[in-house]
Design an enzyme around this catalytic site. Structure first.
Site, PDB file in Angstrom:
ATOM      1  N   GLY A  83       0.823  -1.192   0.000  1.00 39.31           N
ATOM      2  CA  GLY A  83       0.000   0.000   0.000  1.00 39.31           C
ATOM      3  C   GLY A  83       0.862   1.249   0.000  1.00 39.31           C
ATOM      4  O   GLY A  83       2.069   1.208  -0.246  1.00 39.31           O
ATOM      5  N   ASP A  84       0.230   2.380   0.312  1.00 42.78           N
ATOM      6  CA  ASP A  84       0.926   3.665   0.238  1.00 42.78           C
ATOM      7  C   ASP A  84       1.970   3.851   1.340  1.00 42.78           C
ATOM      8  O   ASP A  84       2.926   4.599   1.167  1.00 42.78           O
ATOM      9  CB  ASP A  84      -0.098   4.806   0.296  1.00 42.78           C
ATOM     10  CG  ASP A  84      -1.075   4.761  -0.866  1.00 42.78           C
ATOM     11  OD1 ASP A  84      -0.606   4.678  -2.010  1.00 42.78           O
ATOM     12  OD2 ASP A  84      -2.294   4.780  -0.629  1.00 42.78           O
TER      13      ASP A  84
END
Length: 462
Positions: A83-84
Site C-alpha cells: 500500500g501507500d
C-alpha cells in the site's frame, strides 16, 4: 552485386534489460501480497523482459534502510508491492541519503497490494482506465509498469511541531479521515473494507476539532481539464502484447550493507526459530527469479508479530535532506500577511495532492501528478451525519464537488499551516501517524519521478 560484411555487435551498445528493485510487504492489505506477486506480478514483468530483485520487508522502516544502502547505478526503478505506507518509507529513505538530489530522481512505482492504494488509483485514472479495485486495479498497474513511462511527481515537505521534516506524496489529514485511518487498523484483515467499517463507526460518534488553518492560496490555478480519456491506437496506450516467455535473472544484488543489516536483525534470534526454505522447483512462481534470496523472506508469523508490536517501538527520528522550504516561515514564527487564516470547529481537514485518497475515493479529480498544487479540503462543524455520509458516497465517483455542500470548502494552495486547538487528536501523513501538534507543509514541484506507464498530460482547472 556487392556484399558488405555485417558489423560486429558490441554488447555495450545494445539496449540492456530494465532492472527493477521490488520491495514487498507480506502483511499489506489482507496479507496476500506474496501470493499476488507470484500469480500476477512476476509472470507479467518477466514476460516483459524486465530483470528484478524481489525483497520482502521484515519490519517497519526496513524499506527505508534498504534504499539508503543501494547503489543507484544498479537500478532503473524501485517498485513497492504494498500500500501507500511502504512508498512513504522509500521516498523518505531516498531523501535521507547524502546524494539525495540524484536518489530522489530514481523512478518509483507502486503495485497495489495494500488497503488504501491511493496512488495506484491515481495512476490508473491518469492512464485513462475506468476506476478499478482489487485484481483489476493490480493488473492495470502491472501493465502500466511494464510500459515504463516516467512522469515528474510533486512532493510536499511536512514539518511537525518538534521540527521533524518528512516528504509526502499523498496527503496530510486531521480529524475524521485520520481518525478512520488509524482507528480502522484493528480491521486490517478486511482489506480495503476496513475503511468502510471505520467510517461507519466514526460517523456514529461524530467528533469536531477546534483549530486554526492558515494557507497561501493559489490565484492562477485555472487550467483546462481532460475528464474524458480515450484509449487510442496512436501511442497513448496500446494493448499488452504477449510474447514468448523469457525468464530473466537479476545479477545485480544489493550491496554488502544488506547482509550486514540482515545479520544484525537476526543476531538476537535463536537458530531454531529461523524459518526453513525449500528450493523451488523449476517452473514454480518462486523460481521465476533466482535473485529472490532466502534471507529476503520471513515467516508469516514473525511478520505478524512485528506488526502487533509496531506501536510499542520507540519513535526513530531521521535526518531528511531536501530543498529549502522557501514559502513557509519557521513553525514558531508568525505566518505572512499574504496568507489566509481560518479558525473554526472542523470535522476534518485534508491536504491532498493526488486525485485519489483511496482506490475508491476520487477525492480531487482535478489533481495532477506535477501541477504544483496542494488541494486543501475542510469540512466545518454543523454538517449532519447523513450529509457527511452522502459526501463520502459521492466521493466514490468524484461528484462531491458538485454537491455544493455549504460545509465543504476546497482551496488550491502552495503551502499551509495547521494549528490544532483541541488537546487530543490524530494527524497523519500519507496514512502514517505523526506527532500531534502544529504542522506545516509546502509543495515542491516535480521533485520526484513516478512510473505511470502513460505520457498523458492532464491539465487541471480548479
Amino acid at each position: 552485386m556487392f556484399f558488405y560484411p555485417l558489423p560486429d555487435f558490441v554488447p555495450g551498445l545494445l539496449p540492456r534489460t530494465r532492472r527493477l528493485l521490488l520491495l514487498l510487504n507480506p502483511c499489506g492489505g489482507r496479507g496476500n501480497s506474496l501470493q499476488q506477486c507470484h500469480s500476477h506480478i512476476l509472470p507479467m514483468i518477466t514476460e516483459a523482459d524486465i530483470s528484478y530483485n524481489l525483497i520482502q520487508t521484515e519490519r517497519q522502516n526496513h524499506a527505508r534502510e534498504l534504499v539508503q544502502a543501494i547503489s543507484l547505478e544498479e537500478w532503473d526503478g524501485i517498485v513497492v508491492i504494498s500500500g501507500d505506507g511502504l512508498l512513504y518509507e522509500v521516498i523518505n529513505g531516498l531523501m535521507e541519503r547524502s546524494d539525495w538530489e540524484d536518489a530522489i530522481k530514481m523512478p518509483i512505482g507502486i503495485l497495489p497490494c495494500g488497503s488504501g492504494n491511493a496512488l495506484a488509483g491515481a495512476i490508473n485514472y491518469n492512464a485513462g482506465f475506468e476506476q478499478a479495485m482489487g485484481s483489476e486495479l493490480l493488473l492495470n498497474c502491472i501493465l502500466l509498469l511494464c510500459r515504463g513511462t516516467v512522469m515528474p511527481m510533486d512532493l510536499v515537505s511536512v514539518t511537525t511541531c518538534s521540527g521533524i521534516r518528512s516528504f509526502s506524496f499523498l496527503s496530510v489529514a486531521w480529524g475524521f479521515i485520520s481518525d478512520v485511518d488509524i482507528e480502522s487498523e484493528k480491521y486490517r484483515h478486511m482489506g480495503s473494507a476496513r475503511f468502510t467499517v471505520g467510517t461507519m463507526v466514526r460517523v456514529a460518534s461524530l467528533r469536531t476539532y477546534k483549530g486554526r488553518l492558515s494557507y497561501l492560496p493559489v490565484l492562477d490555478a485555472h487550467r483546462p481539464i481532460c475528464r474524458s480519456i480515450t484509449l487510442a491506437p496512436n501511442g497513448s496506450l496500446v494493448p499488452f502484447q504477449r510474447s514468448q516467455l523469457h525468464r530473466t535473472v537479476s545479477d545485480m544484488g544489493l550491496c554488502e550493507e544488506r547482509n550486514v543489516m540482515y545479520k544484525r536483525s537476526s543476531a538476537s534470534l535463536d537458530t531454531n526459530e529461523l524459518p526453513s526454505f525449500e528450493t523451488p522447483s523449476p517452473g514454480s512462481p518462486t523460481a521465476l527469479n533466482s535473485s529472490s534470496f532466502p534471507f529476503d523472506s520471513v515467516s508469516d508469523s514473525s511478520q505478524q508479530d512485528s506488526t502487533l508490536h509496531r506501536e510499542m517501538e520507540p519513535t526513530i527520528h531521521h535526518q531528511v535532506n531536501g530543498p529549502k522550504d522557501d514559502l513557509v516561515p519557521a513553525l514558531e514564527q508568525p505566518i505572512p500577511k499574504t496568507w489566509v487564516t481560518v479558525e473554526e470547529d472542523f470535522v476534518l481537514v485534508l491536504a491532498i495532492y493526488q486525485s485519489h485518497l483511496g482506490a475508491d475515493l476520487f477525492t480531487a479529480p482535478f489533481s495532477c501528478f506535477n501541477d504544483g498544487l496542494i488541494h486543501l479540503f475542510f469540512v466545518k462543524a454543523g454538517i449532519s451525519r447523513a450529509a457527511l455520509v452522502r459526501l463520502f458516497l459521492a466521493m466514490e465517483k468524484g461528484n462531491h464537488i458538485e454537491m455544493e455542500c455549504p460545509y465543504l470548502v476546497h482551496v488550491p494552495v502552495r503551502a499551509f499551516r495547521l494549528e490544532p486547538l483541541t488537546r487530543k487528536g490524530i494527524i497523519t501523513v500519507d496514512g502514517e501517524r505523526v506527532e500531534y501538534g502544529p504542522v506545516q507543509a509546502q509543495v515542491h514541484n516535480g521533485l520526484s519521478n513516478l512510473i505511470t506507464g502513460s505520457n498523458r498530460v492532464r491539465m487541471a482547472s480548479v
